[in-house]
Scaffold this motif. Structure first.
Motif, PDB file in Angstrom:
ATOM      1  N   ILE A 136     -10.153   4.976   1.022  1.00 19.67           N
ATOM      2  CA  ILE A 136     -10.539   5.088   2.394  1.00 19.67           C
ATOM      3  C   ILE A 136     -11.929   6.071   2.272  1.00 19.67           C
ATOM      4  O   ILE A 136     -11.576   7.108   1.958  1.00 19.67           O
ATOM      5  CB  ILE A 136      -9.750   5.660   3.639  1.00 19.67           C
ATOM      6  N   ILE A 182       0.863  -1.266  -0.018  1.00 24.47           N
ATOM      7  CA  ILE A 182       0.005  -0.064   0.001  1.00 24.47           C
ATOM      8  C   ILE A 182       0.840   1.344   0.080  1.00 24.47           C
ATOM      9  O   ILE A 182       1.522   1.662   0.644  1.00 24.47           O
ATOM     10  CB  ILE A 182      -1.028  -0.047   1.185  1.00 24.47           C
ATOM     11  N   CYS A 205      -3.909   4.476  -6.907  1.00 26.37           N
ATOM     12  CA  CYS A 205      -4.020   4.216  -5.722  1.00 26.37           C
ATOM     13  C   CYS A 205      -4.428   2.763  -5.324  1.00 26.37           C
ATOM     14  O   CYS A 205      -5.123   2.344  -6.020  1.00 26.37           O
ATOM     15  CB  CYS A 205      -5.345   5.164  -4.839  1.00 26.37           C
ATOM     16  N   ILE A 261      -5.502   1.530  -2.417  1.00 23.57           N
ATOM     17  CA  ILE A 261      -6.759   1.485  -1.565  1.00 23.57           C
ATOM     18  C   ILE A 261      -7.474   2.713  -1.454  1.00 23.57           C
ATOM     19  O   ILE A 261      -7.118   3.966  -1.724  1.00 23.57           O
ATOM     20  CB  ILE A 261      -6.582   0.881  -0.020  1.00 23.57           C
ATOM     21  N   ALA A 264      -7.334   7.696   7.743  1.00 20.60           N
ATOM     22  CA  ALA A 264      -6.487   7.929   6.668  1.00 20.60           C
ATOM     23  C   ALA A 264      -4.974   7.932   6.715  1.00 20.60           C
ATOM     24  O   ALA A 264      -4.231   7.462   6.440  1.00 20.60           O
ATOM     25  CB  ALA A 264      -7.183   8.799   5.530  1.00 20.60           C
ATOM     26  N   SER A 294      -3.478   5.072   8.641  1.00 21.59           N
ATOM     27  CA  SER A 294      -3.004   3.993   7.615  1.00 21.59           C
ATOM     28  C   SER A 294      -1.883   4.453   7.009  1.00 21.59           C
ATOM     29  O   SER A 294      -0.705   3.755   6.595  1.00 21.59           O
ATOM     30  CB  SER A 294      -4.093   3.744   6.561  1.00 21.59           C
ATOM     31  N   ALA A 295      -1.823   5.855   6.378  1.00 15.24           N
ATOM     32  CA  ALA A 295      -0.772   6.066   5.712  1.00 15.24           C
ATOM     33  C   ALA A 295       0.531   6.115   6.468  1.00 15.24           C
ATOM     34  O   ALA A 295       1.622   5.975   5.819  1.00 15.24           O
ATOM     35  CB  ALA A 295      -1.131   7.774   5.303  1.00 15.24           C
ATOM     36  N   LYS A 342      -0.050   4.178  -1.917  1.00 14.77           N
ATOM     37  CA  LYS A 342      -0.869   5.464  -2.292  1.00 14.77           C
ATOM     38  C   LYS A 342      -2.426   5.316  -1.795  1.00 14.77           C
ATOM     39  O   LYS A 342      -2.988   4.097  -2.076  1.00 14.77           O
ATOM     40  CB  LYS A 342      -0.789   5.805  -3.653  1.00 14.77           C
ATOM     41  N   ILE A 343      -2.750   5.959  -0.822  1.00 11.19           N
ATOM     42  CA  ILE A 343      -4.310   6.111  -0.458  1.00 11.19           C
ATOM     43  C   ILE A 343      -5.028   6.940  -0.839  1.00 11.19           C
ATOM     44  O   ILE A 343      -4.796   8.318  -0.667  1.00 11.19           O
ATOM     45  CB  ILE A 343      -4.181   6.035   1.165  1.00 11.19           C
ATOM     46  N   TYR A 373      -8.289   9.038  -0.128  1.00 10.57           N
ATOM     47  CA  TYR A 373      -9.333   9.455   0.818  1.00 10.57           C
ATOM     48  C   TYR A 373     -10.275  10.404   0.077  1.00 10.57           C
ATOM     49  O   TYR A 373      -9.940  11.573  -0.326  1.00 10.57           O
ATOM     50  CB  TYR A 373      -8.758  10.317   1.841  1.00 10.57           C
ATOM     51  N   LEU A 418      -0.945  10.151   0.643  1.00 12.32           N
ATOM     52  CA  LEU A 418      -2.315  10.201   0.679  1.00 12.32           C
ATOM     53  C   LEU A 418      -2.801  11.168  -0.358  1.00 12.32           C
ATOM     54  O   LEU A 418      -2.349  12.484  -0.511  1.00 12.32           O
ATOM     55  CB  LEU A 418      -2.721  11.062   2.094  1.00 12.32           C
TER      56      LEU A 418
END
Lengths: 172, 168
Positions: A126, A5, A122, A124, A25, A28-29, A7-8, A10, A36
């Motif tokens: 969130i 993971i 990304c 995932i 977020a 987790s990041a 790149k997230i 949000y 993010l």
């Protein structure tokens, strides 16, 4: 092979629930050492709304509304998200490093969320379980539901906590 | 107040999608320094089925078979963890317990998440009953509808997945 993971995405609609989700977020990041991306989607006027407005406004006003006013709204939202980030991330060692970008886009929220997640690579997504339209606590919000139905990416869904929250977009 | 993730509930129905979600559970557990509880729910027989089978002899027999099935599933899950974590045996310690319970899956998942104080639920988007890729599985949907806990939903990726432990 453990999935990485890096790149997230949000997705927020500036509702109280999505403000709370921001902490998940960021958490987790931090833990995954990921970047993010903050995404807000401004809904387009519906065809009916457009027709009704154009009944009351002349062409000049209509143009102003759809162009100037919208762009200033987009700007304001972006600014608000920036201030929110700064406030929330003030205790972080490198807040600017964490947030790769703030994206404010126009369109149908679930679609834009899905296309941006792909476009920006990304891993995932969130988001909150409910957005603005809280009708009943026991159902999933329509945007989250639509995203979940169609995505092939993992989605982290955060419901509102039971108690009071100390985080909001509304005092900005 | 940053939310802490210390305990992860990973409900599985032994489907490929669930097995794939395990990797996300492990990954999250590692990054957040959390423990995992694996939960399998053995669906009970429906009431009409029970009524049809309700002689004493069958009752005793049924209890025995379901106990056997539960023990077997637990062994399979243990083996699966070992196979998945073959290159990372330290991670096995993160698996706090393997629960095999009987009941209605969504109910049991919600109840155990509450009872065991889990901070998040990690599960696949579809279980066994894949009809269409575009819809959410029924158990996942029910859990999402009713929980107050964060849920991490993992769909199967488009490309092939190599899960050596799947065919145990």
């Amino acid at each position: 092979m453990i999935p990485k993971i890096q790149k997230i995405l949000y997705a927020t609609d500036l509702s109280p629930n999505s403000a709370y989700v921001f902490r998940y977020a960021v958490n987790s990041a931090n833990k995954h050492n990921a970047k993010l991306i903050i995404l807000y989607v401004l809904e387009e006027l519906s065809v009916t709304a457009h027709a009704m407005l154009s009944h009351y406004l002349n062409a000049e006003q209509m143009k102003r509304l759809t162009q100037e006013v919208r762009s200033s709204v987009l700007e304001r939202i972006e600014k608000r998200l920036k201030v929110f980030c700064e406030k929330e991330l003030k205790d972080q060692p490198e807040p600017a490093e964490r947030v790769e970008s703030i994206v404010v886009a126009e369109g149908f929220p679930p679609e834009v969320i899905l296309s941006k997640a792909d476009e920006l690579n990304c891993e995932i997504i969130i988001m909150g379980s409910h957005g603005k339209g809280i009708i009943q606590n026991t159902f999933l919000g329509s945007t989250s539901r639509r995203v979940l139905r169609r995505t092939r990416k993992p989605v982290f869904i955060i419901p509102l906590p039971k108690g009071e929250m100390d985080i909001t977009f509304h005092d900005i | 107040m940053i939310p802490k993730i210390q305990k992860i509930l990973y409900p599985t129905d032994l489907s490929l999608n669930s097995d794939y979600a395990f990797r996300y559970a492990i990954n999250s557990a590692k990054q957040h320094d959390a423990n995992i509880i694996i939960l399998y729910v053995l669906e009970g027989l429906s009431d009409s089925m029970l009524a049809m089978l309700s002689s004493d002899l069958v009752g005793v027999q049924r209890k025995k078979t379901s106990e056997e099935a539960m023990a077997q599933i637990k062994d399979r899950l243990k083996l699966f963890c070992e196979k998945e974590l073959i290159n990372d045996p330290d991670c096995l310690k993160r698996v706090e317990s393997i629960e095999v319970l009987e009941g209605y899956p969504a109910e049991v998942i919600l109840r155990e998440a509450e009872k065991l104080n889990c901070d998040v639920i990690v599960m696949g988007s579809h279980g066994k009953g894949i009809i269409s890729q575009t819809f959410l599985g029924s158990v996942t949907k029910r859990v999402l509808r009713r929980t107050r806990k964060p849920v991490f939903i993992i769909p199967l990726p488009k490309k092939e997945t190599d899960i050596p432990g799947h065919n145990i």
